[in-house]
Enzyme design. Sequence first.
Site, PDB file in Angstrom:
ATOM      1  CG  PHE A   1      -4.275   0.899  36.710  1.00 28.77           C
ATOM      2  CD1 PHE A   1      -4.734   2.187  36.460  1.00 28.77           C
ATOM      3  CD2 PHE A   1      -3.024   0.536  36.238  1.00 28.77           C
ATOM      4  CE1 PHE A   1      -3.964   3.087  35.737  1.00 28.77           C
ATOM      5  CE2 PHE A   1      -2.243   1.431  35.519  1.00 28.77           C
ATOM      6  CZ  PHE A   1      -2.714   2.707  35.272  1.00 28.77           C
TER       7      PHE A   1
ATOM      8  CG  ASN B   1       2.021   2.732  37.807  1.00 28.74           C
ATOM      9  OD1 ASN B   1       2.040   3.964  37.856  1.00 28.74           O
ATOM     10  ND2 ASN B   1       1.279   2.061  36.943  1.00 28.74           N
ATOM     11  N   PRO B   2       2.230   4.311  41.538  1.00 32.02           N
ATOM     12  CG  PRO B   2       3.017   6.244  42.591  1.00 32.02           C
ATOM     13  CD  PRO B   2       3.417   5.184  41.606  1.00 32.02           C
TER      14      PRO B   2
HETATM   15  C1  LIG Z   1      -1.809   3.066  38.900  1.00 33.17           C
HETATM   16  S1  LIG Z   1      -2.424   1.640  39.661  1.00 33.17           S
HETATM   17  C2  LIG Z   1      -1.056   0.539  39.390  1.00 33.17           C
HETATM   18  C3  LIG Z   1      -1.433  -0.919  39.367  1.00 33.17           C
HETATM   19  C4  LIG Z   1      -0.300  -1.851  38.927  1.00 33.17           C
HETATM   20  N1  LIG Z   1       0.846  -1.748  39.769  1.00 33.17           N
HETATM   21  C5  LIG Z   1       0.103  -1.528  37.502  1.00 33.17           C
HETATM   22  O1  LIG Z   1       1.104  -0.868  37.282  1.00 33.17           O
HETATM   23  O2  LIG Z   1      -0.615  -1.941  36.591  1.00 33.17           O
HETATM   24  C6  LIG Z   1      -2.288   2.057  41.370  1.00 33.17           C
HETATM   25  C7  LIG Z   1      -2.809   0.988  42.332  1.00 33.17           C
HETATM   26  O3  LIG Z   1      -2.571   1.457  43.660  1.00 33.17           O
HETATM   27  C8  LIG Z   1      -3.683   1.120  44.470  1.00 33.17           C
HETATM   28  N2  LIG Z   1      -3.664   2.067  45.593  1.00 33.17           N
HETATM   29  C9  LIG Z   1      -4.019   3.366  45.586  1.00 33.17           C
HETATM   30  N3  LIG Z   1      -3.800   3.927  46.796  1.00 33.17           N
HETATM   31  C10 LIG Z   1      -3.284   2.941  47.581  1.00 33.17           C
HETATM   32  C11 LIG Z   1      -2.829   2.887  48.938  1.00 33.17           C
HETATM   33  N4  LIG Z   1      -2.855   3.954  49.725  1.00 33.17           N
HETATM   34  N5  LIG Z   1      -2.381   1.706  49.419  1.00 33.17           N
HETATM   35  C12 LIG Z   1      -2.357   0.615  48.628  1.00 33.17           C
HETATM   36  N6  LIG Z   1      -2.750   0.610  47.333  1.00 33.17           N
HETATM   37  C13 LIG Z   1      -3.203   1.760  46.816  1.00 33.17           C
HETATM   38  C14 LIG Z   1      -4.866   1.217  43.549  1.00 33.17           C
HETATM   39  O4  LIG Z   1      -5.949   0.446  44.022  1.00 33.17           O
HETATM   40  C15 LIG Z   1      -4.280   0.690  42.235  1.00 33.17           C
HETATM   41  O5  LIG Z   1      -4.483  -0.689  42.101  1.00 33.17           O
END
Ligand SMILES: C[S@@+](CC[C@H](N)C(=O)[O-])C[C@H]1O[C@@H](n2cnc3c(N)ncnc32)[C@H](O)[C@@H]1O
Length: 386
Positions: A186, A288-289
Amino acid sequence: MRHLLQRALQSRTFYWNGLSNLRTCAQGFRLYSKLDQFCYPVSLKGQHCLNKRDFRSGYFQSANCSLSRSCYTNVTTSQDLKSENEEVLKDASEDCPVLEAISYWTREFETAGVPEPDASAEYIAAHVLGYKSFSLISPLVRNLTAEEKTKVWKLCEKRMNRMPIQYILGEWDFRDLNLVMRPPVFIPRPETEELVEHLWLYLQEDLTREEEDLDVLEVGCGSGAISLSLLQEFPQACCTAVDVTKEAVELTQHNAERLGLGDRLDVKQMQFNTSADFGTKFDVIVSNPPYIWTEDMETLEQEIVGYENHCALHGGTDGMGLIRDIIHIGHRLLKPGGSIWLEVDPRHPDMIQTYLNNHLQYQLQLTGVYQDFNNRPRFCCLELRE
Ligand SMILES: C[S@@+](CC[C@H](N)C(=O)[O-])C[C@H]1O[C@@H](n2cnc3c(N)ncnc32)[C@H](O)[C@@H]1O
């Protein structure tokens, strides 16, 4: 300003870099003002005659009034320039002026419906020439060598395939950090810089923090943008950063090492859920989910759908899947007085409030909802009641 631009174009004494009609002209001007980057009016011999300072001080206005076709007996019009250059531009072995390459690709992108056509062409040209942005290219008026031209053409082809510019360049800035970007991890968005800013202000206000440890958990670290910013700003901080994908974990680790922040960062590949346990407690959980609603997934741009990880975006039917999990075990993972910081969809703050009202046992209180630069409620602070 708009009518001046129109007149300049109509008079055909200027070729306005990268902008072939009034609509894009006006768009271009707005875009560049915002980014603090400017187009330069250029004479048609390829000399740029106004610089950024002149432009700001209104020199363009007086230049427009005083320079007429008669001052430039040899002036070629933008139409002529276009047809002359099409041939040169098609031949990869020919040198071509930087500005003409940018204009050519801007038009190609526009025709193909690629978003931000001018900024895309400029970023790519600047990158190939070793600059961060178009406004820094020096000297602006020079030829691309055949090798540079091949590189520009190759990268622009990627943009034609709607690859995001951040992946094409392989790097992007987040606050004060320069981060490596690799698909499908991302790409950090400007809104997330705001999330970090709010959290930073919150932690700054707590003056005792300077002597105390600051233990942070980031859920879904992606490229590491949030964790690495916090580590850089707070020398006493230690971060645990988790992500479900291997690519994100590797990229966060790589960025941490490049920035010399790896010794205070623990990166784990794991699927965060309600049974997550770290054997320790944190002062802050930040995330930032993925928060996009199922129904909204279809509206995403081609750049996002085609290149970024689906699991970074989709947050379930109501976008709250991972948010609920974080809230559910927040009180178990937080130290007394700890807080959760979330970037969310504008519909989520009210939903989070309702969820907390229905789950008083979580002992969490929604104490702050902050707006993004579009005045939409996007950032939430939940504090653990002591
Ligand atoms: C919207 S991106 C945010 C990435 C980074 N924090 C940013 O703001 O640029 C959400 C991230 O959460 C990870 N992700 C999604 N579901 C997850 C889970 N259940 N546990 C851990 N990571 C998760 C995804 O792989 C992704 O990298």
